[in-house]
Enzyme design. Structure first.
Site, PDB file in Angstrom:
ATOM      1  N   GLY A  61       0.852  -1.146   0.050  1.00  0.00           N
ATOM      2  CA  GLY A  61      -0.132   0.003   0.110  1.00  0.00           C
ATOM      3  C   GLY A  61       0.927   1.353   0.009  1.00  0.00           C
ATOM      4  N   HIS A  62       2.243   1.063   0.027  1.00  0.00           N
ATOM      5  CA  HIS A  62       3.187   2.201   0.090  1.00  0.00           C
ATOM      6  C   HIS A  62       3.924   2.291  -1.324  1.00  0.00           C
ATOM      7  CE1 HIS A  62       1.759   2.272   4.208  1.00  0.00           C
ATOM      8  NE2 HIS A  62       2.556   1.096   4.517  1.00  0.00           N
ATOM      9  N   ASP A 117       6.541  -4.042  12.616  1.00  0.00           N
ATOM     10  CA  ASP A 117       7.787  -4.499  11.732  1.00  0.00           C
ATOM     11  C   ASP A 117       8.826  -4.626  12.871  1.00  0.00           C
ATOM     12  OD1 ASP A 117       6.842  -1.658   9.517  1.00  0.00           O
ATOM     13  OD2 ASP A 117       6.556  -3.972   9.259  1.00  0.00           O
ATOM     14  N   HIS A 226      -0.519   4.871   7.288  1.00  0.00           N
ATOM     15  CA  HIS A 226      -1.118   3.822   7.513  1.00  0.00           C
ATOM     16  C   HIS A 226      -2.735   3.994   7.565  1.00  0.00           C
ATOM     17  CE1 HIS A 226       2.897   2.016   8.669  1.00  0.00           C
ATOM     18  NE2 HIS A 226       2.384   0.875   8.088  1.00  0.00           N
ATOM     19  N   ASP A 410      -7.785  -3.033  15.303  1.00  0.00           N
ATOM     20  CA  ASP A 410      -8.542  -3.274  14.042  1.00  0.00           C
ATOM     21  C   ASP A 410      -9.961  -3.948  14.575  1.00  0.00           C
ATOM     22  OD1 ASP A 410      -6.843  -2.464  12.551  1.00  0.00           O
ATOM     23  OD2 ASP A 410      -5.748  -4.463  12.145  1.00  0.00           O
ATOM     24  N   GLY A 496       9.834  -4.608  20.784  1.00  0.00           N
ATOM     25  CA  GLY A 496       8.463  -4.090  20.491  1.00  0.00           C
ATOM     26  C   GLY A 496       8.602  -2.781  21.080  1.00  0.00           C
ATOM     27  N   THR A 504      -0.179  -2.142  27.344  1.00  0.00           N
ATOM     28  CA  THR A 504       0.016  -3.429  26.378  1.00  0.00           C
ATOM     29  C   THR A 504       0.067  -4.629  27.291  1.00  0.00           C
ATOM     30  OG1 THR A 504       2.411  -3.647  26.825  1.00  0.00           O
ATOM     31  CG2 THR A 504       1.866  -2.183  25.272  1.00  0.00           C
TER      32      THR A 504
END
Length: 581
Positions: A61-62, A117, A226, A410, A496, A504
């Site tokens: 998408g990039h 990532d 994003h 999401d 992370g 988290t």
């Protein structure tokens, strides 16, 4: 039907990679990993194996990022995830292996600062190191949208990282060492700043509406790639006013992330079309940025690179990246030749199939030491019962976890977790329960492959790191497991970027590990597990009152983040199930 001219939502990324390979004969495409590599690294005469190789990966998408930067003088290999989704660890490991196996110079993996990532690339790096490869990882962040860094996930990796690809790629092409490449990455990051603005959101493949809308007369300032909104909403203005606001924010004096741009500086500039601007708009913006830097700020613009370098699908907006040329060697490295099509020369290498060999992508992991065993049948039965309890009890919470995840994610945390649990269920009967290191290793593989995404990567890193540290027995079973789980938590933080208090899963997991570490050895397993479950439950509840400082939620406005963190509540439910095995 939609107005998007895409093959399908499921196949659009694969079609794009096939097109990249078809239009660039110097590319090798490995579809099962969505991997594009420079064929030079596969030459049978060993050419290409004498220098440091650059590797990257990221969501699609990039375009043209990331495969458009593969070529001599830039990347050796790149791997693409699905749209806005980080590639899985196995794919990243395949990219590293393609250019890193039998390469004594080593591999540098340049990772954009996004949690998914970092997690998935970090896990791939660890696996390749275990297989004997020389690999380093650099996390790049050039975003200046945030004004303060403390308590955040840090600067996002944006199109300014292309300067790193080009300069460090040219260095390694000329024979620079892995250490020299890493040091240059760090120096470049301190000299790069990026800021963006958009007049509309982007539309995901197959969707009928954009991820966000922008009202009349306003624009979103300081946004990523994003589909997230910006750090602030600003009043729309003339071309000159918009560019002035961008440059003012990029260099604002009250910001920890600002670019310290001084009169007399020499700079290189990227004017990045996020996907929806016309060429005429982009040329006008380019001219205005150069004009204001030169005339208003006394800066000498040595190079300017306008175009679609790192898009966000069809978003109407742009990013401006400025590199202060603090080292006199950087400009010649920017000018060094490259065959990477996105910089923008097409790659026309015409080597034939007979001149290269397909890479061996099988990683030979160091066999886990079996020094720590559960020789008592009661212990292996208890381990099995705990896993069976998780499989049986946790699925009932799927919808609740999805609901918690809708405010800043999401809305699929529960569904993703259940995919992993279903994978555990399939593997349960064949687990070598006597050898905890092997059990944890299987759990690491299952969570990575069945769950995918950031959640799968986080759980996989937890189990993989724990497996490596449980091989040496400690004074007691309790201490052995506590040491392993602590190592797993440390690995999550390492890759992370999260710590306790960042809202988290660690806010539930770490209190439980602390209970395990502090429990007497004479306490029975049920008692310890119940205490751990209680600590995790309390830790999860506290996240409802925390501000997000790690992961995707940090880029969501605070008023939109509510309720417990879904990841923390997942851990609490898992331990609750184990406590009632």
């Amino acid at each position: 039907m939609t107005s998007q001219l895409l093959a399908s939502r499921e196949r659009c990324v694969d079609e794009g990679l096939e097109a990249a390979a078809a239009t660039n004969p110097g590319y090798l495409y490995i579809p099962e990993h969505r991997l594009i590599a420079d064929r030079r690294w596969l030459m049978k005469d060993g050419k290409g194996k004498h220098q440091v190789a650059l590797v990257t990966g990221g969501g699609s998408g990039h375009e043209p990022f990331c495969v458009g930067y593969v070529g001599t003088g830039m990347l050796g290999a790149a791997v693409a995830g699905h749209v806005f989704t980080s590639p899985p660890p196995a794919a990243v490991a395949a990219a590293i292996t393609t250019v890193g196996r039998d390469n004594p110079a080593g591999v540098l993996v340049v990772v954009f600062n996004y949690t998914g990532d970092r997690i998935n690339c970090g896990l791939a790096v660890e696996r390749c190191r275990a297989a004997g490869m020389k690999v380093e990882m650099y996390v790049s962040g050039d975003d200046t949208a945030l004004t303060q860094l403390e308590g955040t996930a840090g600067r996002r990796g944006l199109c300014g990282t292309m300067f790193i690809f080009k300069i460090v790629g040219a260095m390694t092409e000329a024979g620079a060492s892995l250490e020299e490449a890493m040091n240059t990455c760090k120096r470049l990051s301190e000299a790069i700043g990026t800021i963006g603005v958009a007049a509309s959101g982007c539309t995901l493949p197959g969707a009928s509406a954009p991820l966000f809308t922008v009202g009349e007369g306003v624009m979103e300032l300081g946004l990523g790639v994003h589909g997230e909104t910006g750090a602030a909403t600003i009043k729309a203005g003339t071309l000159q006013e918009v560019v002035e606001m961008l440059l003012n924010h990029l260099t604002r004096k009250d910001s920890e992330t600002r670019l310290d741009l001084q009169s007399g500086d020499k700079v290189a500039v990227i004017i990045n079309n996020l996907g929806g601007l016309s060429q005429l708009e982009l040329s006008n913006l380019t001219n205005e940025v150069v004009s204001q830097l030169t005339e208003n700020r006394g800066v000498e613009v040595k190079r300017v690179y306008p175009g679609q370098l790192m898009t966000s699908l069809d978003m109407r907006g742009l990013h401006v990246s400025v590199l202060r040329l603090l080292d006199p060697t950087w400009l010649p490295l920017l000018d060094a030749p490259t065959t990477a099509p996105a910089w923008p020369t097409p790659y026309l290498n015409t080597t034939t199939t007979s001149q290269f060999s397909m890479p061996n992508l099988t990683l030979t992991q160091t066999k886990m030491d079996t020094g720590y065993m559960l020789s008592d049948a009661a212990h292996t039965q208890a381990l099995k019962a705990c896993l069976e309890a998780v499989v049986a009890q946790v699925p009932q919470y799927e919808q609740h976890l999805n609901d918690l995840d809708t405010t800043c994610g999401d809305g699929d945390c529960g569904s993703t977790l259940i995919k992993g649990i279903n994978g555990v269920s399939k593997e349960l009967s064949g687990l070598p329960l006597m050898y905890p290191s092997q059990v944890l290793g299987v759990l690491g593989e299952v969570t990575a492959s069945y769950m995918g995404g950031t959640s799968g990567g986080v759980y996989s890193i937890l189990f993989t790191a724990a497996a490596a540290h449980i091989t040496s027995p400690k004074a007691s079973h309790r201490l052995t497991w506590a040491t392993a789980l602590r190592a797993g938590c440390d690995a999550i933080s390492k890759y992370g970027g999260a710590r306790q208090g960042d809202r988290t899963m660690l806010d539930a997991l770490l209190p439980a590990v602390e209970v395990l570490e502090g429990s007497p050895d004479n306490h029975d397993l049920r008692t310890i597990l119940k205490a751990m479950a209680t600590a995790a439950d309390e830790g999860s509840k506290k996240t409802a009152y925390m501000g997000a400082r790690a992961g995707r939620a940090t880029y969501v406005r605070a008023e939109n983040v509510s309720g417990e963190d879904a990841g923390a509540r997942s851990v609490a439910y898992i331990l609750q199930a184990m406590a009632h095995y």
